[in-house]
Design a protein around this motif. Structure first.
Motif, PDB file in Angstrom:
ATOM      1  N   GLY A  64       0.775  -1.231   0.000  1.00 14.42           N
ATOM      2  CA  GLY A  64       0.000   0.000   0.000  1.00 14.42           C
ATOM      3  C   GLY A  64       0.800   1.272   0.000  1.00 14.42           C
ATOM      4  N   TYR A  65       2.111   1.183   0.250  1.00  8.94           N
ATOM      5  CA  TYR A  65       2.944   2.382   0.260  1.00  8.94           C
ATOM      6  C   TYR A  65       3.342   2.729  -1.175  1.00  8.94           C
ATOM      7  N   ALA A  66       2.488   3.472  -1.848  1.00  9.24           N
ATOM      8  CA  ALA A  66       2.628   3.946  -3.232  1.00  9.24           C
ATOM      9  C   ALA A  66       1.418   3.534  -4.062  1.00  9.24           C
ATOM     10  N   ARG A  67       0.608   2.618  -3.549  1.00  6.45           N
ATOM     11  CA  ARG A  67      -0.646   2.215  -4.201  1.00  6.45           C
ATOM     12  C   ARG A  67      -0.446   1.872  -5.679  1.00  6.45           C
ATOM     13  N   ASN A  68       0.488   0.988  -5.945  1.00  2.55           N
ATOM     14  CA  ASN A  68       0.742   0.566  -7.323  1.00  2.55           C
ATOM     15  C   ASN A  68       0.511  -0.936  -7.440  1.00  2.55           C
ATOM     16  N   HIS A  69      -0.745  -1.324  -7.630  1.00  3.42           N
ATOM     17  CA  HIS A  69      -1.038  -2.740  -7.780  1.00  3.42           C
ATOM     18  C   HIS A  69      -0.508  -3.200  -9.134  1.00  3.42           C
ATOM     19  N   ALA A  70       0.330  -4.223  -9.094  1.00  3.87           N
ATOM     20  CA  ALA A  70       1.027  -4.635 -10.316  1.00  3.87           C
ATOM     21  C   ALA A  70       0.701  -6.070 -10.702  1.00  3.87           C
ATOM     22  N   PHE A  71       0.680  -6.320 -12.007  1.00  3.88           N
ATOM     23  CA  PHE A  71       0.662  -7.664 -12.574  1.00  3.88           C
ATOM     24  C   PHE A  71       1.976  -7.850 -13.329  1.00  3.88           C
ATOM     25  N   VAL A  72       2.510  -9.056 -13.275  1.00  4.22           N
ATOM     26  CA  VAL A  72       3.684  -9.341 -14.095  1.00  4.22           C
ATOM     27  C   VAL A  72       3.194  -9.586 -15.517  1.00  4.22           C
ATOM     28  N   GLY A  73       3.314  -8.564 -16.337  1.00  5.84           N
ATOM     29  CA  GLY A  73       2.910  -8.720 -17.735  1.00  5.84           C
ATOM     30  C   GLY A  73       3.749  -9.778 -18.414  1.00  5.84           C
ATOM     31  N   GLU A  74       5.036  -9.742 -18.095  1.00  9.93           N
ATOM     32  CA  GLU A  74       5.923 -10.748 -18.681  1.00  9.93           C
ATOM     33  C   GLU A  74       7.229 -10.797 -17.910  1.00  9.93           C
ATOM     34  N   LEU A  75       7.732 -12.016 -17.759  1.00  6.79           N
ATOM     35  CA  LEU A  75       9.046 -12.258 -17.184  1.00  6.79           C
ATOM     36  C   LEU A  75       9.756 -13.213 -18.120  1.00  6.79           C
ATOM     37  N   ARG A  76      10.894 -12.818 -18.633  1.00 11.17           N
ATOM     38  CA  ARG A  76      11.634 -13.688 -19.547  1.00 11.17           C
ATOM     39  C   ARG A  76      13.105 -13.737 -19.180  1.00 11.17           C
ATOM     40  N   ILE A  77      13.673 -14.918 -19.348  1.00 11.11           N
ATOM     41  CA  ILE A  77      15.093 -15.146 -19.071  1.00 11.11           C
ATOM     42  C   ILE A  77      15.685 -15.869 -20.266  1.00 11.11           C
ATOM     43  N   GLY A  78      16.806 -15.388 -20.743  1.00 15.17           N
ATOM     44  CA  GLY A  78      17.445 -16.042 -21.882  1.00 15.17           C
ATOM     45  C   GLY A  78      18.656 -15.256 -22.338  1.00 15.17           C
ATOM     46  N   THR A  79      19.172 -15.629 -23.480  1.00 15.43           N
ATOM     47  CA  THR A  79      20.372 -14.985 -24.006  1.00 15.43           C
ATOM     48  C   THR A  79      20.023 -14.076 -25.173  1.00 15.43           C
ATOM     49  N   VAL A  80      20.749 -12.994 -25.264  1.00 14.60           N
ATOM     50  CA  VAL A  80      20.582 -12.047 -26.368  1.00 14.60           C
ATOM     51  C   VAL A  80      21.948 -11.763 -26.968  1.00 14.60           C
ATOM     52  N   ALA A  81      21.951 -11.488 -28.253  1.00 20.73           N
ATOM     53  CA  ALA A  81      23.191 -11.151 -28.941  1.00 20.73           C
ATOM     54  C   ALA A  81      23.606  -9.720 -28.593  1.00 20.73           C
ATOM     55  N   VAL A  82      24.908  -9.523 -28.465  1.00 18.76           N
ATOM     56  CA  VAL A  82      25.473  -8.193 -28.238  1.00 18.76           C
ATOM     57  C   VAL A  82      26.202  -7.778 -29.507  1.00 18.76           C
ATOM     58  N   GLU A  83      25.786  -6.660 -30.078  1.00 18.91           N
ATOM     59  CA  GLU A  83      26.362  -6.184 -31.328  1.00 18.91           C
ATOM     60  C   GLU A  83      27.029  -4.834 -31.125  1.00 18.91           C
ATOM     61  N   MET A  84      28.038  -4.597 -31.940  1.00 15.73           N
ATOM     62  CA  MET A  84      28.802  -3.356 -31.831  1.00 15.73           C
ATOM     63  C   MET A  84      29.103  -2.827 -33.223  1.00 15.73           C
TER      64      MET A  84
END
Length: 362
Positions: free
Chosen positions: A214-234
């Motif tokens: 209740g401290y900030a009154r921001n009821h949240a849903f986890v819209g999405e949680l993802r874990i994995g690998t991503v390419a790093v480009e330069m």
């Protein structure tokens, strides 16, 4: 004075030797290898990389071994080592929509486009000690599963298609760099997110928990949680195009939050965002909740006086290295300071007649 200095120096050397002996432990037990820490204590390694701001599993595992499992000390070691590394340039923003997901769940849509992938998680386990792990020998092989390699769209893109979730403003400006610039207030969201991803997991978790109560009154849903690998480009100037230089494992969380609207914004859902090195989902969710709480001003919400809404309080106290340094310095010698305080208290007591009253009572 010279004798005292030499005596202190010998004491410190002996303390270091004793520390090395304690770190090694019983020599009849096989020494723990860095590779074992990296592979079997991967969640600890991930936390050290995230809060140390350096993605290198081997170095993080070495820091954990050197720190005897004290993760904040290990993070300190990684931060210190990071300052010695040359900076060659900046990579392009990673495309998390192209993440090869090991885990991808949504608490908002059961039949999420792209499917729910439970992945390796404690969420569905019984919290009972598994004494089979004390036995030596091979662990039964788990079923193999290939990570999802085709692009996996973000859940919030579908809500955005209905125009019922806040659209994130696009900017061509280069984000600030908290590791090269001092913190200033008010800070932009780019700096706030950098601070939160480097922040102490326990501190950020406590703030996130406060928003749920209740401290900030921001009821949240986890819209999405993802874990994995991503390419790093330069971008390579000599080539004129970007090349892939490696890949990193990331945890990304997007929360969907209620919002009744304000004088400037219509009723809609709003977002919180978390992105952390490695499989660090508790931290990513906590970060997203605190990120949303800190956005109250830009959304025209009321300041409820909650700790998670106080930008300066949150960002000034979330860094565990700064907190540790300030906290632990008080165990170092403060002889002169204390003597001055002692004399001051004695003087005040004399002026107040405390000593005379005590002697009369005796």
């Amino acid at each position: 004075m010279y004798v005292a200095v030499k005596g202190g120096e010998r004491a410190i050397e002996n303390a270091h030797a004793w520390l090395a002996e304690e770190r090694r432990g019983d020599t009849s037990v096989a020494e723990l290898a860095v590779a074992q820490i990296r592979e079997q204590l991967s969640l600890a390694v991930n936390r050290v990389m995230a809060e140390g701001s350096l993605y290198d599993p081997d170095l993080a595992a070495l820091a954990i071994k050197q720190a005897r499992g004290d993760l904040i000390e290990a993070i300190f070691l990684i931060r210190a080592y990071r300052t010695t590394l040359p900076r060659f340039g900046a990579t392009n923003p990673v495309e998390t929509g192209k993440m090869a997901c090991d885990r991808r769940i949504s608490a908002t849509f059961k039949d999420a486009p792209g499917g729910q992938v439970l992945g390796p998680t404690f969420d569905y386990t019984h919290r009972l000690l598994d004494f089979k792990l004390t036995a030596e020998g091979e662990v039964p092989e788990a079923p193999t599963a290939e990570p999802r390699h085709e692009p996996t769209p973000h859940i919030t893109e579908f809500l955005q298609g209905e125009d019922i979730i806040q659209r994130e403003p696009e900017s061509e400006a280069t984000p600030g760099d908290l590791t090269r610039q001092p913190m200033s207030y008010p800070s932009g969201r780019d700096i706030r997110l950098q601070s939160l991803t480097r922040g102490d997991e326990g501190f950020v978790l406590g703030l996130a928990y406060s928003t749920q109560r209740g401290y900030a009154r921001n009821h949240a849903f986890v819209g999405e949680l993802r874990i994995g690998t991503v390419a790093v480009e330069m971008e390579i100037p000599e080539l004129g195009f970007a090349i892939e230089i490696g890949e990193v494992e990331l945890t990304e969380c997007e929360t969907v939050n209620q919002f009744a609207g304000s004088k400037t914004e219509p009723p809609q859902f709003t977002r919180g965002y978390g992105l952390v090195f490695g499989q660090t989902e508790r931290k990513a969710i906590s970060m997203a909740l605190v990120d949303r709480a800190l956005r109250w001003r830009e959304l025209g919400e009321d300041d409820l006086g909650a700790a998670a809404q106080d930008e300066e309080f949150v960002l000034s106290h979330s860094d565990n290295i700064q907190a540790t340094g300030f906290l632990e310095h008080i165990k170092l010698p403060h002889y002169v300071d204390f003597q001055s305080e002692l004399e001051l208290v004695r003087k005040l007591r004399r002026e107040a007649g405390v000593e005379e009253v005590r002697e009369a009572a005796e």
